[in-house]
Design a protein around this motif. Sequence first.
Motif: not given
Length: 346
Positions: A106-117, A192-193, A197-198, A217-218
């Motif tokens: 699924l796509s939509g959350l990948e840009n929000l990777s590694l946000i804490p919480g 969405n890149i 720096d993506i 990963e980026a």
Amino acid sequence: MKIQENISLSAYNTFGINKKARFLCEAESREDVLYAFNQSRILNKPLFVLGGGSNILLLEDLDAVVLKINIQGIDSIREDGEQVILKVGAGVVWHDLVRYSIEMGLSGLENLSLIPGTVGAAPMQNIGAYGVEIKSVFDHLEAMEIPSGKLRVFTGKDCRFGYRESIFKNKLKGKYIITHVAFRLNKKHQPNINYGDIRLTLKEMGNAYPSPVNISEAVVKIRQQKLPDPKELGNAGSFFKNPTIPLFDFNQLKNQYPEIPGYPVEDNRVKIPAAWLIDTAGWKGKRCGAIGVHEKQPLVLVNYGGGTGTDILELSGKIQADILGKFGIQLEREVNTISSENLIQL
């Protein structure tokens, strides 16, 4: 569910501030939340609701029943040819959800990777990164009214999302506890890149036609290069919001600082990176005893060990005053300060 007494909250907040909770309840269900409500009444102590602890600054011990939301679960509740709606427990770690969604194709959350919480905190402040905000993938959420315990469903319109903002941070602050959040994710990838720096990082990684995995990963690589790991160095991510100012004021600043970056937003206003302002003012890497400004990312205030919430709050105030004096811009804190004023009396 057990209720614990006199518990240090240092492991429950990413700044690592060592303040105590008089009582602590860890809720894994709505029934546990109701139990905590009852304990608050029986003990005649106010309530404080705690998520992942990644966006708070503890200023004092909490003579209260601290309710830690640990509700788990990720379930597909609706699906069509293009989208899947995932209903997620508020206690799920945010990055775990991102990884799960990618594994499910699924796509939509990948840009929000590694946000804490945790997931429950995400819609409260409409978390965002690299050109994506929660509101773009949000379907609805379920929340329990305080103190009645009645369940209410909130749509995106109900949440009144804004920049790092929702109705739960103002009008309904302290009125509801989010238990589940539902996200509408795409089966077909729409990358969405174009932000930050993506694109460059993807090129360096050899991904000309990036998948959600590649983008995640980026983003992880970028964040790890710029932001300290809270497990190694106490911090709450970005401490300040990026300010927006009228276009006229921006053009005036541009005359004085030709290199100042700005991004047009609605209502003829311009968003300025707070990191640039803080860096230009000379705060980047500055250390004040046990606390300081991160050496790589000036938006991040850090606790090197032994710092107090009051220390960090005072440092943030000095930065705000300096930025106001130099640029005429009032920085707004993104991190929530927590004291007796934030407690809920049932």
